[in-house]
Design a protein around this motif. Structure first.
Motif, mmCIF file in Angstrom:
data_model
loop_
_atom_site.group_PDB
_atom_site.id
_atom_site.type_symbol
_atom_site.label_atom_id
_atom_site.label_comp_id
_atom_site.label_asym_id
_atom_site.label_seq_id
_atom_site.Cartn_x
_atom_site.Cartn_y
_atom_site.Cartn_z
ATOM 1 N N LYS A 116 0.964 -1.484 -0.045
ATOM 2 C CA LYS A 116 -0.142 0.316 0.258
ATOM 3 C C LYS A 116 1.000 0.820 -0.194
ATOM 4 O O LYS A 116 0.636 2.644 -1.228
ATOM 5 C CB LYS A 116 -1.052 -0.001 0.775
ATOM 6 C CG LYS A 116 -1.764 0.423 0.912
ATOM 7 C CD LYS A 116 -2.821 0.229 2.303
ATOM 8 C CE LYS A 116 -4.220 1.120 1.853
ATOM 9 N NZ LYS A 116 -4.979 1.385 3.093
ATOM 10 N N HIS A 124 0.505 11.973 -0.360
ATOM 11 C CA HIS A 124 -1.083 11.382 -0.168
ATOM 12 C C HIS A 124 -0.760 12.137 1.629
ATOM 13 O O HIS A 124 -0.813 11.698 2.127
ATOM 14 C CB HIS A 124 -1.090 9.983 -0.301
ATOM 15 C CG HIS A 124 -2.934 9.797 -0.668
ATOM 16 N ND1 HIS A 124 -3.651 9.441 0.500
ATOM 17 C CD2 HIS A 124 -3.613 9.536 -1.592
ATOM 18 C CE1 HIS A 124 -4.391 9.447 0.282
ATOM 19 N NE2 HIS A 124 -4.530 9.178 -1.569
ATOM 20 N N ASP A 125 -2.928 12.186 1.376
ATOM 21 C CA ASP A 125 -3.495 12.395 3.471
ATOM 22 C C ASP A 125 -2.687 11.291 4.161
ATOM 23 O O ASP A 125 -2.049 11.220 5.105
ATOM 24 C CB ASP A 125 -4.657 13.258 3.290
ATOM 25 C CG ASP A 125 -4.486 14.199 2.930
ATOM 26 O OD1 ASP A 125 -3.686 14.688 2.008
ATOM 27 O OD2 ASP A 125 -6.029 14.647 1.805
ATOM 28 N N SER A 126 -2.710 10.520 3.723
ATOM 29 C CA SER A 126 -2.918 8.891 5.134
ATOM 30 C C SER A 126 -1.555 8.333 4.336
ATOM 31 O O SER A 126 -1.311 7.479 5.205
ATOM 32 C CB SER A 126 -4.244 7.970 4.095
ATOM 33 O OG SER A 126 -3.617 7.669 2.466
ATOM 34 N N PHE A 127 -0.919 8.959 3.346
ATOM 35 C CA PHE A 127 0.496 8.481 3.624
ATOM 36 C C PHE A 127 1.200 8.518 5.157
ATOM 37 O O PHE A 127 1.861 7.210 5.544
ATOM 38 C CB PHE A 127 1.759 9.684 2.713
ATOM 39 C CG PHE A 127 3.008 8.568 2.393
ATOM 40 C CD1 PHE A 127 2.947 8.184 2.155
ATOM 41 C CD2 PHE A 127 4.107 8.759 3.612
ATOM 42 C CE1 PHE A 127 4.798 6.787 1.655
ATOM 43 C CE2 PHE A 127 5.459 7.926 2.493
ATOM 44 C CZ PHE A 127 5.052 7.394 2.186
ATOM 45 N N LYS A 128 2.034 9.247 5.552
ATOM 46 C CA LYS A 128 1.953 9.765 7.319
ATOM 47 C C LYS A 128 1.263 8.303 8.698
ATOM 48 O O LYS A 128 2.082 7.622 8.890
ATOM 49 C CB LYS A 128 1.809 10.950 8.042
ATOM 50 C CG LYS A 128 2.799 11.837 7.198
ATOM 51 C CD LYS A 128 3.040 13.227 8.280
ATOM 52 C CE LYS A 128 3.591 14.175 7.685
ATOM 53 N NZ LYS A 128 3.510 15.360 8.193
ATOM 54 N N GLU A 129 -0.268 8.349 8.049
ATOM 55 C CA GLU A 129 -0.948 6.994 8.411
ATOM 56 C C GLU A 129 -0.620 6.053 8.585
ATOM 57 O O GLU A 129 0.090 4.645 9.522
ATOM 58 C CB GLU A 129 -2.901 7.673 8.639
ATOM 59 C CG GLU A 129 -3.402 6.751 9.693
ATOM 60 C CD GLU A 129 -4.984 6.897 9.586
ATOM 61 O OE1 GLU A 129 -5.509 6.210 9.382
ATOM 62 O OE2 GLU A 129 -4.866 8.059 8.978
ATOM 63 N N ILE A 130 0.166 5.210 6.944
ATOM 64 C CA ILE A 130 0.513 3.915 6.208
ATOM 65 C C ILE A 130 1.752 3.894 7.204
ATOM 66 O O ILE A 130 1.949 2.598 7.648
ATOM 67 C CB ILE A 130 0.138 4.423 5.271
ATOM 68 C CG1 ILE A 130 -1.334 4.352 4.703
ATOM 69 C CG2 ILE A 130 0.865 2.355 4.659
ATOM 70 C CD1 ILE A 130 -1.896 4.233 3.026
ATOM 71 N N LYS A 133 1.594 3.189 11.387
ATOM 72 C CA LYS A 133 0.828 1.185 11.221
ATOM 73 C C LYS A 133 2.442 0.366 10.666
ATOM 74 O O LYS A 133 2.215 -0.483 11.729
ATOM 75 C CB LYS A 133 -0.148 1.293 10.346
ATOM 76 C CG LYS A 133 -0.745 0.160 10.342
ATOM 77 C CD LYS A 133 -2.312 0.034 9.196
ATOM 78 C CE LYS A 133 -3.022 -1.241 9.772
ATOM 79 N NZ LYS A 133 -3.898 -1.403 8.797
#
Length: 198
Positions: A116, A124-130, A133
């Motif tokens: 992913k 991308h907005d969710s990159f840091k979150e991924i 994780k």
């Protein structure tokens, strides 16, 4: 009708200076010494029980009944240690399977999260979150692999003890045994003073 009997000791004077409790306390200490000596002969040196009984009773002036009582108590302790070890071995085997299964699941999860990460842009907005994780999964795996190594080593040690028929009994309690390594903290002057307590 069920009846039970009990014996209560009165503090009878056996001699002018020795009470029944003092006598029994001294007897208990001597019994403990004999038990340790018998343990060494039977379970460390693996001497034949029949020859041990004859020489042991003769050397320490014990009756056959006293020797049998000693051996019965000692055999009970040894049996308890062996049963506890077998139970612990089975528990550790189960724990290893559980940890391995957990690691396998997390490894798959790690691969999915990594794919992913490769498929999206760092902007991308969710990159840091991924990324967070992914790092959490890596940390989790590191901890579980360390735990697996520790549990496996513990199991291997117990299996070696079982194979070599080693009986790890600590007479006098582990707490007292470990005091010899920290003499000052335990208010002991030297090793000889610890040995006297032991």
């Amino acid at each position: 009708m069920l009846q039970t009997y009990q014996t209560k000791l009165k503090d009878l004077q056996l001699t002018k200076s020795q009470s029944a409790y003092e006598y029994l306390n001294a007897f208990g200490e001597q019994f403990g010494v004999f038990e340790r000596k018998l343990f060494v002969l039977l379970y460390i040196h693996h001497s034949p029980p029949n020859t041990v009984k004859t020489s042991f009773t003769k050397q320490y002036g014990l009756t056959s009944r006293q020797y049998n009582a000693l051996k019965f108590q000692l055999d009970g302790k040894v049996k308890s240690v062996i049963e506890a070890r077998n139970f612990q071995i089975e528990q550790l085997k189960g724990k290893i399977k559980e940890i391995e299964s957990m690691i396998k699941r997390k490894e798959k999860q790690k691969e999915t999260v990594f794919k992913k990460l490769q498929s999206i842009s760092p902007c991308h907005d969710s990159f840091k979150e991924i990324v967070k994780k992914y790092r959490n999964i890596k940390f989790f795996l590191q901890q579980k692999k360390r735990k697996l190594r520790n549990v496996t080593q513990k199991l291997e040690r117990l299996l070696v003890y079982k194979k070599e028929k080693r009986i790890p009994i600590c007479f006098g309690s582990k707490a007292l045994f470990y005091k010899q390594f920290h003499l000052e903290e335990n208010h002991l002057k030297n090793h000889a003073e610890w040995k006297k307590q032991w």
